[in-house]
Write an enzyme that holds these catalytic residues in place. Structure first.
Site, PDB file in Angstrom:
ATOM      1  N   SER A 142      -1.370 -34.330 -10.174  1.00 20.67           N
ATOM      2  CA  SER A 142      -2.550 -35.184 -10.107  1.00 20.67           C
ATOM      3  C   SER A 142      -2.289 -36.333  -9.153  1.00 20.67           C
ATOM      4  O   SER A 142      -1.136 -36.759  -8.977  1.00 20.67           O
ATOM      5  CB  SER A 142      -2.871 -35.739 -11.501  1.00 20.67           C
ATOM      6  OG  SER A 142      -3.790 -36.805 -11.438  1.00 20.67           O
ATOM      7  N   TYR A 155      -0.541 -40.223 -18.907  1.00 17.16           N
ATOM      8  CA  TYR A 155      -0.830 -39.113 -18.004  1.00 17.16           C
ATOM      9  C   TYR A 155      -0.112 -39.286 -16.671  1.00 17.16           C
ATOM     10  O   TYR A 155       0.554 -38.365 -16.173  1.00 17.16           O
ATOM     11  CB  TYR A 155      -2.342 -39.020 -17.790  1.00 17.16           C
ATOM     12  CG  TYR A 155      -2.779 -37.843 -16.951  1.00 17.16           C
ATOM     13  CD1 TYR A 155      -2.810 -36.557 -17.491  1.00 17.16           C
ATOM     14  CD2 TYR A 155      -3.173 -38.020 -15.625  1.00 17.16           C
ATOM     15  CE1 TYR A 155      -3.223 -35.474 -16.721  1.00 17.16           C
ATOM     16  CE2 TYR A 155      -3.581 -36.943 -14.855  1.00 17.16           C
ATOM     17  CZ  TYR A 155      -3.607 -35.679 -15.411  1.00 17.16           C
ATOM     18  OH  TYR A 155      -4.016 -34.608 -14.640  1.00 17.16           O
TER      19      TYR A 155
END
Length: 234
Positions: A142, A155
């Site tokens: 990501s 995350y």
């Protein structure tokens, strides 16, 4: 037996990008080993793959169970003798919260699924990838791994750890036929994205089906990059 088909294992195969990757692989003639927690969703995936003339092997497995990941390799080796591709698509968002308020359970789960499970997958499946003439592994990362924002620590940290893990692994593969790379799909029309940005219009984002072909391309024998961090471009 594989009937000459290339074989790929896909995690997170029951929905989102993982499901789209599994379907795209099957359409291109790969045998798919589909891994996910949801048995019913896996069976629905199998129905779609078979309806299109493809073949799948279903493995209901919770990636939080690291010992279960360790046990993946032996039956796969006995049945197939090798693995040509690994698409590690499973991931969790965790909670969007200030660092000082992150609960141990949120941090543990995010780290387990996004990072530690992938290390165990590498550990378990590397010998099978070595048996391929051109083993390929792609891990979904990501932009948060390179640009962490407020409230995204669980995350972002887990994806940054994944980046470091895969980059190190790739550096170790230079003397082997295996290639390992990272792929950032960017903003995609998934349930995770909707959870993170509930006010966003999902129809403005690419669907998983638009992203999947780029990932499958990276699993092909002709894909020669190693240790790359690839950004999806629509």
């Amino acid at each position: 037996m594989t009937d000459g088909k290339r074989i790929a294992l896909v995690t997170g195969a029951s929905r989102g990008i993982g499901k789209a990757v599994a379907l795209e692989l099957a359409r291109r003639g790969w045998r798919v080993i589909a891994v996910a927690r949801a048995q019913k969703a896996l069976e629905q995936l199998d129905d779609r793959i078979r309806a299109e003339g493809g073949e799948a092997t279903l493995i209901p497995l919770d990636l939080r169970d690291l010992n279960a990941i360790d046990q993946l390799a032996a039956p796969l080796f006995e049945r197939f003798g090798r693995l040509d591709g690994l698409a590690a698509c499973a991931g969790v968002l965790g909670a969007l919260t200030p660092v000082h308020q992150i609960t141990p359970s949120v941090m543990d789960e995010t780290t387990l699924v996004n990072y530690l499970a992938n290390q165990r997958l590498i550990r378990a499946l590397h010998p099978l990838l070595r048996e391929s003439d051109a083993g390929r592994a792609v891990f979904i990362t990501s932009g948060a791994s390179k640009n962490p924002k407020a409230y995204w620590a669980p995350y972002a940290a887990s994806k940054a750890a994944l980046d470091a893990l895969v980059t190190s692994y790739a550096a170790e593969l230079n003397v082997t036929p295996i290639k390992a790379n990272l792929f950032n799909p960017g903003a995609t029309r998934t349930a995770m994205r909707q959870k993170a940005f509930p006010g966003e219009d999902p129809m403005t984002l690419p669907a998983p089906e638009e992203v999947a072909p780029a990932i499958v391309d990276m699993l092909a024998p002709g894909y020669t990059q190693n240790g790359a961090w690839v950004q999806f471009e629509r």
